[in-house]
Scaffold this active site. Structure first.
Site, PDB file in Angstrom:
ATOM      1  N   TYR A 124       0.870  -1.265   0.091  1.00  0.00           N
ATOM      2  CA  TYR A 124      -0.005  -0.077   0.070  1.00  0.00           C
ATOM      3  C   TYR A 124       1.061   1.263  -0.058  1.00  0.00           C
ATOM      4  CZ  TYR A 124      -3.353   3.206   0.683  1.00  0.00           C
ATOM      5  OH  TYR A 124      -4.639   4.321   0.788  1.00  0.00           O
ATOM      6  N   GLN A 185     -10.875   0.237   0.944  1.00  0.00           N
ATOM      7  CA  GLN A 185     -11.327  -0.576  -0.152  1.00  0.00           C
ATOM      8  C   GLN A 185     -10.264  -1.379  -0.929  1.00  0.00           C
ATOM      9  OE1 GLN A 185     -11.830   2.413  -0.149  1.00  0.00           O
ATOM     10  NE2 GLN A 185     -11.399   3.644  -2.039  1.00  0.00           N
ATOM     11  N   ASN A 208      -3.335   6.142   6.162  1.00  0.00           N
ATOM     12  CA  ASN A 208      -3.852   6.829   7.163  1.00  0.00           C
ATOM     13  C   ASN A 208      -4.735   6.228   8.291  1.00  0.00           C
ATOM     14  OD1 ASN A 208      -6.315   5.853   5.800  1.00  0.00           O
ATOM     15  ND2 ASN A 208      -6.499   7.965   4.807  1.00  0.00           N
ATOM     16  N   GLN A 253       6.699  15.879  10.007  1.00  0.00           N
ATOM     17  CA  GLN A 253       5.777  15.055  10.321  1.00  0.00           C
ATOM     18  C   GLN A 253       4.206  15.391  10.339  1.00  0.00           C
ATOM     19  OE1 GLN A 253       6.604  11.444   9.737  1.00  0.00           O
ATOM     20  NE2 GLN A 253       8.356  12.775   9.101  1.00  0.00           N
ATOM     21  N   HIS A 256       2.169  15.482   7.211  1.00  0.00           N
ATOM     22  CA  HIS A 256       1.744  14.296   6.588  1.00  0.00           C
ATOM     23  C   HIS A 256       0.188  14.160   6.704  1.00  0.00           C
ATOM     24  CE1 HIS A 256       4.996  11.804   5.149  1.00  0.00           C
ATOM     25  NE2 HIS A 256       5.490  11.849   6.308  1.00  0.00           N
ATOM     26  N   GLU A 321       7.426   6.494  16.541  1.00  0.00           N
ATOM     27  CA  GLU A 321       7.720   6.164  15.458  1.00  0.00           C
ATOM     28  C   GLU A 321       9.115   6.428  14.902  1.00  0.00           C
ATOM     29  OE1 GLU A 321       6.139   6.257  10.630  1.00  0.00           O
ATOM     30  OE2 GLU A 321       5.545   7.559  12.084  1.00  0.00           O
ATOM     31  N   HIS A 322       9.248   7.816  14.843  1.00  0.00           N
ATOM     32  CA  HIS A 322      10.744   8.440  14.457  1.00  0.00           C
ATOM     33  C   HIS A 322      11.151   9.135  15.859  1.00  0.00           C
ATOM     34  CE1 HIS A 322       8.435   8.798  10.798  1.00  0.00           C
ATOM     35  NE2 HIS A 322       9.129   8.145  10.317  1.00  0.00           N
ATOM     36  N   ASP A 355      13.321   9.225   5.764  1.00  0.00           N
ATOM     37  CA  ASP A 355      12.259   8.998   4.811  1.00  0.00           C
ATOM     38  C   ASP A 355      12.887   8.831   3.359  1.00  0.00           C
ATOM     39  OD1 ASP A 355      10.005   9.101   6.496  1.00  0.00           O
ATOM     40  OD2 ASP A 355       9.540  11.243   5.855  1.00  0.00           O
ATOM     41  N   GLU A 409       1.041 -35.576  28.591  1.00  0.00           N
ATOM     42  CA  GLU A 409       0.139 -34.608  28.056  1.00  0.00           C
ATOM     43  C   GLU A 409      -1.394 -35.212  27.798  1.00  0.00           C
ATOM     44  OE1 GLU A 409       1.948 -32.382  24.860  1.00  0.00           O
ATOM     45  OE2 GLU A 409       3.385 -31.523  26.050  1.00  0.00           O
ATOM     46  N   HIS A 414      -0.118 -40.178  20.158  1.00  0.00           N
ATOM     47  CA  HIS A 414       1.453 -39.479  20.148  1.00  0.00           C
ATOM     48  C   HIS A 414       2.272 -40.722  20.856  1.00  0.00           C
ATOM     49  CE1 HIS A 414      -0.626 -35.837  19.511  1.00  0.00           C
ATOM     50  NE2 HIS A 414       0.578 -35.153  19.216  1.00  0.00           N
TER      51      HIS A 414
END
Length: 422
Positions: A124, A185, A208, A253, A256, A321-322, A355, A409, A414
């Site tokens: 994306y 979408q 976003n 930032q 953005h 994030e940064h 970036d 177990e 097994h």
């Protein structure tokens, strides 16, 4: 006006640390995902027509000829710059390529792990309020290095048009298919598949709040890299910093997204006041002043701490994030930093270099998820498959131990499966 806080007032206040986000996102996204799953291309086109003014006769997929033409049309200097950036990104990410292994240190036993590329991945690339060729490179190049068989890119196309720089970057990165769709979408289409858009195994890339929520909701039917977006920056700065530079780094930032977060943490009240004044001065000069101003008003903060050590502790609590560490001896603090997506050390290391150009990835964990998530890497485009081989002598030797654990177990079959080979 950006708000200022004393560290003592807000330390440990988790509500304070929460970014203000749009409301009702989850319900809206859930409806879109359900609609796309049920009606495929028809639903995708309706959302793209409404949100991006995509004409009914515009093909959802971009042809190879269109991609090549965009590459040829691109300004030669910009094309060269993108090629340079791609070289830096490729050189950094090559060091992340893993090898499998095989163990044969017990008689009759062979164990191993293979590293396999994820076959189909969807990337994306945001494009609603700006176009990001850097994101194309940052996501496409690691996928290509991993050896993914098919790399599909989706991006919003206002009026059906995708900027030449995005398509040129797709060619440089080696992306296989490009589609003119964005938003929730697009995530829904990649997760379910439609008549035109292939179903992928993993979806990566920032977006976003709606894109991030869509990735959350489709996780499980497909893999995702992380919850990336809206953007965040936290700057730790001492009193020797230039307030205009600190302010413009915060705005790098804020521009953005109106829901982006920009935070300054400093031990200097004088710097705090000067940065606040500089923000007021610089915001009106930006082409995206409305977005940057809304971001600063909504989520911008300045925190005054007793010292830089406390500022670093505050940053670890937020897990941005940064993270910029704007001090004269930044490496003195590197080991103290525990939670951040990407760290920029020193007064010259603006977040912008990360970036676009330096080489480390710019798709990063947001919303505090840097506490447990990592930047996008080649690892995001591979999977591991393990294997085991036992000879007849080896299974006879270990059968009793295997059966003993199986019965502990309460899994008798097994145990018998091992003992049957004695």
């Amino acid at each position: 006006m950006i708000r200022q806080y004393k560290y003592e007032e807000i330390s440990g206040n988790k509500l304070f640390l929460r970014t203000q986000m749009p409301t009702n996102v989850a319900d809206t996204v859930s409806d879109i995902i359900r609609d796309v799953r049920q009606r495929g291309d028809i639903a995708v086109r309706e959302y793209c027509r409404r949100l991006d003014k995509l004409m009914d006769d515009t093909a959802l997929e971009v042809t190879r000829g269109e991609i090549d033409a965009a590459y040829d049309r691109l300004d030669p200097e910009l094309r060269t710059t993108l090629e340079k950036a791609a070289g830096n990104i490729r050189a950094f990410h090559k060091n992340q390529i893993r090898s499998g292994f095989m163990l044969n240190d017990r008689p009759g036993v062979v164990l191993g792990q293979k590293i396999l590329p994820i076959e189909k991945v969807g990337i994306y690339v945001p494009g609603g309020t700006a176009a990001y060729p850097s994101t194309v490179l940052m996501n496409g190049i690691p996928a290509k290095l991993a050896g993914c068989a098919e790399i599909c890119m989706v991006t919003p196309a206002k009026g059906g048009v995708i900027k030449d720089s995005l398509l040129a970057a797709a060619k440089i990165a080696g992306i296989d298919r490009v589609f003119r769709i964005g938003g929730a979408q697009a995530i829904a289409a990649l997760a379910s598949g439609t008549e035109t858009i292939p179903k992928v195994d993993k979806i990566v890339g920032p977006g976003n709040a709606y894109v991030a929520e869509a990735k959350k909701q489709v996780f499980g039917r497909v893999a995702i890299d992380m919850i990336a977006g809206p953007s965040e920056i936290l700057i730790v700065a001492d009193g020797t910093c230039d307030p205009d530079i600190v302010a413009i780094d915060m705005l790098s930032q804020a521009e953005h997204d109106a829901y982006a977060t920009a935070v300054l943490v400093t031990d200097s009240q004088k710097l705090a006041d000067a940065v606040s004044a500089s923000l007021e001065k610089q915001i009106p000069t930006l082409p995206r002043a409305d977005i940057a101003g809304a971001s600063i008003e909504r989520n911008g903060k300045i925190i005054i701490t007793p010292d830089i050590e406390t500022a670093i502790d505050m940053s670890n609590e937020i897990a941005p994030e940064h993270l910029e560490v704007c001090v004269d001896r930044p490496f003195d603090y590197l080991d103290r930093i525990k939670h951040a997506g990407s760290v920029f050390l020193g007064k010259n290391s603006t977040e912008s270099l990360g970036d676009y150009f330096a080489g480390p990835n710019h798709t990063l964990p947001t919303s505090g998820t840097a506490r447990f998530s990592s930047p996008l890497s080649v690892d995001d485009f591979i999977k591991k498959m393990q294997y085991s081989y036992y000879s007849e002598e080896a299974i006879r030797r270990d059968a009793d131990d295997i059966a003993r654990i199986g019965r502990e177990e309460d899994l008798e079959a097994h145990a018998r499966a091992a003992e049957a080979r004695k």
